[in-house]
Write a protein that holds these residues in place. Structure first.
Motif, PDB file in Angstrom:
ATOM      1  N   ALA A  93       0.837  -1.209   0.000  1.00 52.30           N
ATOM      2  CA  ALA A  93       0.000   0.000   0.000  1.00 52.30           C
ATOM      3  C   ALA A  93       0.866   1.251   0.000  1.00 52.30           C
ATOM      4  O   ALA A  93       0.593   2.205  -0.737  1.00 52.30           O
ATOM      5  N   VAL A  94       1.903   1.262   0.815  1.00 53.95           N
ATOM      6  CA  VAL A  94       2.791   2.424   0.884  1.00 53.95           C
ATOM      7  C   VAL A  94       3.426   2.696  -0.478  1.00 53.95           C
ATOM      8  O   VAL A  94       3.468   3.836  -0.956  1.00 53.95           O
ATOM      9  N   ASP A  95       3.917   1.640  -1.120  1.00 51.96           N
ATOM     10  CA  ASP A  95       4.586   1.791  -2.411  1.00 51.96           C
ATOM     11  C   ASP A  95       3.620   2.203  -3.522  1.00 51.96           C
ATOM     12  O   ASP A  95       4.019   2.839  -4.500  1.00 51.96           O
ATOM     13  N   ALA A  96       2.335   1.842  -3.393  1.00 49.17           N
ATOM     14  CA  ALA A  96       1.368   2.099  -4.464  1.00 49.17           C
ATOM     15  C   ALA A  96       0.695   3.463  -4.358  1.00 49.17           C
ATOM     16  O   ALA A  96      -0.029   3.866  -5.272  1.00 49.17           O
ATOM     17  N   ARG A  97       0.908   4.196  -3.263  1.00 50.32           N
ATOM     18  CA  ARG A  97       0.186   5.459  -3.065  1.00 50.32           C
ATOM     19  C   ARG A  97       0.407   6.441  -4.221  1.00 50.32           C
ATOM     20  O   ARG A  97      -0.535   7.021  -4.757  1.00 50.32           O
ATOM     21  N   LYS A  98       1.654   6.669  -4.564  1.00 50.31           N
ATOM     22  CA  LYS A  98       1.949   7.638  -5.620  1.00 50.31           C
ATOM     23  C   LYS A  98       1.323   7.219  -6.947  1.00 50.31           C
ATOM     24  O   LYS A  98       0.764   8.038  -7.682  1.00 50.31           O
ATOM     25  N   HIS A  99       1.382   5.933  -7.243  1.00 47.14           N
ATOM     26  CA  HIS A  99       0.820   5.443  -8.508  1.00 47.14           C
ATOM     27  C   HIS A  99      -0.684   5.644  -8.567  1.00 47.14           C
ATOM     28  O   HIS A  99      -1.217   6.088  -9.598  1.00 47.14           O
ATOM     29  N   VAL A 100      -1.392   5.336  -7.493  1.00 46.09           N
ATOM     30  CA  VAL A 100      -2.857   5.423  -7.542  1.00 46.09           C
ATOM     31  C   VAL A 100      -3.317   6.884  -7.636  1.00 46.09           C
ATOM     32  O   VAL A 100      -4.280   7.183  -8.340  1.00 46.09           O
ATOM     33  N   THR A 101      -2.634   7.797  -6.964  1.00 46.81           N
ATOM     34  CA  THR A 101      -3.027   9.204  -7.063  1.00 46.81           C
ATOM     35  C   THR A 101      -2.776   9.734  -8.476  1.00 46.81           C
ATOM     36  O   THR A 101      -3.608  10.472  -9.020  1.00 46.81           O
ATOM     37  N   ARG A 102      -1.667   9.351  -9.067  1.00 49.08           N
ATOM     38  CA  ARG A 102      -1.381   9.791 -10.436  1.00 49.08           C
ATOM     39  C   ARG A 102      -2.383   9.191 -11.418  1.00 49.08           C
ATOM     40  O   ARG A 102      -2.808   9.851 -12.373  1.00 49.08           O
ATOM     41  N   SER A 103      -2.755   7.949 -11.200  1.00 49.44           N
ATOM     42  CA  SER A 103      -3.714   7.282 -12.086  1.00 49.44           C
ATOM     43  C   SER A 103      -5.070   7.970 -12.056  1.00 49.44           C
ATOM     44  O   SER A 103      -5.691   8.203 -13.097  1.00 49.44           O
TER      45      SER A 103
END
Length: 258
Positions: A93-103
Motif C-alpha cells: 500500500a505504501v509503495d502504491a500510493r503515488k501510482h494510484v493518485t497519479r492514475s
C-alpha cells in the motif's frame, strides 16, 4: 364595358355577353411589411431561445456523463477486488500510493480534455474536485494505517534478526550487552508502533525473550554443555518455569552423553 361577341350553342346565333372582372394586384403597405418583419424576428428569437436551452441541457448532461466516468475510475482504482488500493496491505500500500493518485488524476484530466466548451468544463471541474478530495482522504487514511503495519512488520523482522545475532555473540560479554540493548530497544519501538500499554509491552517482551533464550540454549547445548550450563545460570530467570525444567533435563542428558 366592352361587348365580346360569342356563339350560343343553344340557339345557333351570335349572343353578346359581358367579360369577367379581374381584380388588380394589391400592393402591401409599409405598416404591413413592418408587422411581418416583427413576426419573423419574434419567431427567430423563440428559435434562438430553444437552441440555447437545448445547449444548456447538453452541457449539463456532458458534465454529468464525465463525472460518472470519473467516479467509476475512482471506484476501480480504490476498490477493484484484484488491484484496488484499499485492498493492499503494508509495504504494498505504501509503495502504491503515488501510482494510484497519479492514475486518478490522469483519468480526470483525460475526461476533462474531451469536453466541448467552458461551461461544461466549469461544471465538471466542481464535481472533479469533490471526487479527488474524497479519494485523497481515503488514500491518505489507508496509507497511514498500512504504514504503521509496514513498520511493525519490519520491526518484528529486525527483532528476529537480532535474536540470531545474539546467539552468534555468546561468549563475548561486550557483544552480548550490545546485542541485548538493541533487542530491548526494538521491542520498545514495536510496542509503541502497535500502541501497546505497559502491560501488553511487558508480555510481548517476556514472550520474545523466552523464545530467544530457549533457542540460544538449545544451540549451545549441542555444542558445549558447559557453555549451555553457564547460559542457563545467567538467563534462566527470563525463561518460563517449564522451559527451565526442560532445559535442566536436556542438559543432564547432554552431560551423560559426553
Amino acid at each position: 364595358m366592352p361587348i365580346v361577341p360569342t356563339t350560343s350553342l343553344a340557339v345557333g346565333g351570335v349572343q353578346e355577353t359581358a367579360a369577367p372582372r379581374v381584380s388588380p394586384a394589391v400592393n402591401p403597405t409599409g405598416e404591413q411589411m413592418a408587422d411581418l418583419g416583427t413576426a419573423i424576428t419574434r419567431l427567430g428569437a423563440v428559435g434562438l431561445r430553444l437552441s440555447a436551452d437545448a445547449q444548456a441541457d447538453v452541457d449539463v448532461a456532458r458534465a454529468k456523463e464525465r463525472e460518472k466516468l470519473g467516479a467509476d475510475a475512482v471506484h476501480k482504482a480504490l476498490l477493484d477486488p484484484a488491484t484496488g488500493f484499499l485492498n493492499l496491505k503494508g509495504k504494498s500500500a505504501v509503495d502504491a500510493r503515488k501510482h494510484v493518485t497519479r492514475s486518478i488524476d490522469a483519468s480526470f484530466a483525460q475526461l476533462e480534455a474531451g469536453l466541448e466548451n467552458e461551461n461544461q468544463r466549469e461544471m465538471f471541474a466542481a464535481a472533479k474536485d469533490a471526487h479527488l478530495r474524497r479519494a485523497l482522504a481515503q488514500i491518505d487514511s489507508h496509507t497511514s494505517t498500512e504504514a504503521r503495519s509496514y513498520l511493525a512488520g519490519e520491526t518484528e523482522a529486525s527483532i528476529e534478526q537480532k535474536a540470531i545475532e545474539w546467539r552468534t555473540v555468546q561468549g563475548d560479554p561486550r557483544a552480548e550487552d550490545e546485542a541485548r540493548a538493541l533487542i530491548d530497544r526494538e521491542l520498545a519501538d514495536l510496542s509503541e508502533v502497535l500502541g501497546e500499554g505497559p502491560k501488553e509491552a511487558s508480555v510481548r517482551r517476556a514472550t520474545t525473550l523466552r523464545q530467544m533464550h530457549g533457542e540460544t540454549f538449545l544451540d549451545l547445548v549441542n555444542k558445549s554443555p558447559e557453555k549451555a550450563r553457564d547460559y542457563l545460570d545467567r538467563h534462566g530467570r527470563e525463561m518460563s518455569p517449564a522451559q527451565t525444567k526442560q532445559a535442566e533435563e536436556t542438559l543432564k542428558t547432554a552431560v551423560m552423553d559426553q
